[in-house]
Design a protein around this motif. Structure first.
Motif, PDB file in Angstrom:
ATOM      1  N   ARG A 109      18.765 -19.868 -38.930  1.00  0.00           N
ATOM      2  CA  ARG A 109      17.771 -20.789 -39.469  1.00  0.00           C
ATOM      3  C   ARG A 109      16.900 -20.067 -40.493  1.00  0.00           C
ATOM      4  O   ARG A 109      16.415 -18.964 -40.243  1.00  0.00           O
ATOM      5  CB  ARG A 109      16.907 -21.344 -38.340  1.00  0.00           C
ATOM      6  N   ILE A 110      16.720 -20.742 -41.639  1.00  0.00           N
ATOM      7  CA  ILE A 110      15.855 -20.186 -42.677  1.00  0.00           C
ATOM      8  C   ILE A 110      14.420 -20.526 -42.291  1.00  0.00           C
ATOM      9  O   ILE A 110      14.073 -21.696 -42.109  1.00  0.00           O
ATOM     10  CB  ILE A 110      16.215 -20.776 -44.069  1.00  0.00           C
ATOM     11  N   GLU A 111      13.605 -19.501 -42.198  1.00  0.00           N
ATOM     12  CA  GLU A 111      12.233 -19.699 -41.716  1.00  0.00           C
ATOM     13  C   GLU A 111      11.318 -20.320 -42.776  1.00  0.00           C
ATOM     14  O   GLU A 111      10.490 -21.166 -42.469  1.00  0.00           O
ATOM     15  CB  GLU A 111      11.638 -18.361 -41.239  1.00  0.00           C
ATOM     16  N   ASN A 112      11.474 -19.944 -44.031  1.00  0.00           N
ATOM     17  CA  ASN A 112      10.632 -20.458 -45.114  1.00  0.00           C
ATOM     18  C   ASN A 112      11.025 -21.910 -45.385  1.00  0.00           C
ATOM     19  O   ASN A 112      12.174 -22.219 -45.709  1.00  0.00           O
ATOM     20  CB  ASN A 112      10.831 -19.602 -46.365  1.00  0.00           C
ATOM     21  N   ALA A 113      10.057 -22.842 -45.281  1.00  0.00           N
ATOM     22  CA  ALA A 113      10.325 -24.276 -45.416  1.00  0.00           C
ATOM     23  C   ALA A 113      10.823 -24.624 -46.808  1.00  0.00           C
ATOM     24  O   ALA A 113      11.733 -25.452 -46.968  1.00  0.00           O
ATOM     25  CB  ALA A 113       9.060 -25.083 -45.090  1.00  0.00           C
ATOM     26  N   THR A 114      10.268 -24.009 -47.853  1.00  0.00           N
ATOM     27  CA  THR A 114      10.680 -24.298 -49.224  1.00  0.00           C
ATOM     28  C   THR A 114      12.107 -23.834 -49.460  1.00  0.00           C
ATOM     29  O   THR A 114      12.938 -24.578 -50.002  1.00  0.00           O
ATOM     30  CB  THR A 114       9.732 -23.621 -50.231  1.00  0.00           C
ATOM     31  N   SER A 115      12.409 -22.614 -49.039  1.00  0.00           N
ATOM     32  CA  SER A 115      13.777 -22.080 -49.176  1.00  0.00           C
ATOM     33  C   SER A 115      14.763 -22.931 -48.385  1.00  0.00           C
ATOM     34  O   SER A 115      15.882 -23.194 -48.823  1.00  0.00           O
ATOM     35  CB  SER A 115      13.848 -20.638 -48.685  1.00  0.00           C
ATOM     36  N   ARG A 116      14.348 -23.350 -47.214  1.00  0.00           N
ATOM     37  CA  ARG A 116      15.204 -24.177 -46.371  1.00  0.00           C
ATOM     38  C   ARG A 116      15.518 -25.507 -47.066  1.00  0.00           C
ATOM     39  O   ARG A 116      16.661 -25.955 -47.077  1.00  0.00           O
ATOM     40  CB  ARG A 116      14.518 -24.414 -45.019  1.00  0.00           C
ATOM     41  N   GLN A 117      14.517 -26.116 -47.716  1.00  0.00           N
ATOM     42  CA  GLN A 117      14.714 -27.384 -48.402  1.00  0.00           C
ATOM     43  C   GLN A 117      15.627 -27.216 -49.611  1.00  0.00           C
ATOM     44  O   GLN A 117      16.509 -28.026 -49.854  1.00  0.00           O
ATOM     45  CB  GLN A 117      13.359 -27.984 -48.837  1.00  0.00           C
ATOM     46  N   VAL A 118      15.458 -26.139 -50.359  1.00  0.00           N
ATOM     47  CA  VAL A 118      16.304 -25.877 -51.530  1.00  0.00           C
ATOM     48  C   VAL A 118      17.745 -25.652 -51.092  1.00  0.00           C
ATOM     49  O   VAL A 118      18.687 -26.212 -51.673  1.00  0.00           O
ATOM     50  CB  VAL A 118      15.759 -24.657 -52.332  1.00  0.00           C
ATOM     51  N   THR A 119      17.941 -24.840 -50.057  1.00  0.00           N
ATOM     52  CA  THR A 119      19.293 -24.566 -49.551  1.00  0.00           C
ATOM     53  C   THR A 119      19.946 -25.850 -49.038  1.00  0.00           C
ATOM     54  O   THR A 119      21.118 -26.110 -49.297  1.00  0.00           O
ATOM     55  CB  THR A 119      19.245 -23.502 -48.424  1.00  0.00           C
ATOM     56  N   PHE A 120      19.164 -26.693 -48.357  1.00  0.00           N
ATOM     57  CA  PHE A 120      19.687 -27.961 -47.852  1.00  0.00           C
ATOM     58  C   PHE A 120      20.188 -28.822 -49.001  1.00  0.00           C
ATOM     59  O   PHE A 120      21.281 -29.376 -48.942  1.00  0.00           O
ATOM     60  CB  PHE A 120      18.595 -28.699 -47.061  1.00  0.00           C
ATOM     61  N   SER A 121      19.384 -28.943 -50.054  1.00  0.00           N
ATOM     62  CA  SER A 121      19.759 -29.782 -51.193  1.00  0.00           C
ATOM     63  C   SER A 121      21.031 -29.278 -51.858  1.00  0.00           C
ATOM     64  O   SER A 121      21.937 -30.055 -52.173  1.00  0.00           O
ATOM     65  CB  SER A 121      18.623 -29.827 -52.223  1.00  0.00           C
TER      66      SER A 121
END
Length: 192
Positions: free
Chosen positions: A10-22
């Motif tokens: 799990r990516i801890e940084n919310a912004t990085s997580r959202q970018v990776t998801f997209s």
């Protein structure tokens, strides 16, 4: 530029997580489309984001694909249940046959005179009775076979023609039978 191996966690940084998801969602949707076109496969992809937003792709109707999946899943579950029931039945049958085999092996050993130490008087008398009955059956079968063989031999013997010399002797008169035969046999000392 060479990509490094990405550790799957799990990516801890919310912004990085959202970018990776997209980015990955777009790549996944593209791969689903390519698979459906290149291989003529029925593909449905449903994705819910962490915030509950729905993303989907379907090569045909998503509902139709889900119904097909559920029908197939029911068949698989039904087949699995049947397989489990059949397996259970076969296990019970194997256990029953194993018990029967043990009983037959014990009976065979006792009839051969082995393992008699643990037998009670009643069991020994039962074994003796079984042996007596077996002997009677064997003797009856032997007698039947001998009678059949004798009957066969009698039929073959009766079918054979009588020897020629017996026929001739019966035709001759009693006087002809008493006829003397000169054999030139001399009893006594030889002449000099």
């Amino acid at each position: 530029m060479v990509r490094g191996k990405t550790e799957i966690k799990r990516i801890e940084n919310a912004t990085s997580r959202q970018v990776t998801f997209s980015k990955r969602r777009g790549g996944l949707l593209k791969k689903a489309f390519e698979l459906s076109v290149l291989c003529d496969a029925e593909v449905s992809l449903i994705i819910f984001s962490q915030k509950g937003k729905l993303f989907e792709f379907s090569s045909s109707s998503t509902n139709k694909t889900i119904e097909r999946y559920q029908k197939n899943d029911k068949n698989l579950r039904h087949d699995k249940i049947l397989l489990e029931q059949t397996t259970e039945h076969l296990k019970e049958e194997v256990m029953s046959m194993t018990r029967n085999l043990e009983v037959l092996e014990n009976s065979k050993r006792r009839l051969l005179g082995e393992d008699l130490e643990s037998c009670s008087i009643d069991e020994l008398e039962m074994v003796e009775g079984q042996l007596d009955q077996s002997l009677r059956n064997i003797r009856a079968k032997k007698e039947k076979v001998l009678m059949e063989k004798n009957a066969e031999l009698r039929e073959k013997y009766e079918a054979l023609p009588l020897p020629l010399f017996i026929d001739q002797q019966e035709d001759e008169s009693p006087q002809a039978r008493k006829m003397e035969v000169d054999t030139q046999l001399f009893i006594g000392f030889p002449e000099r």
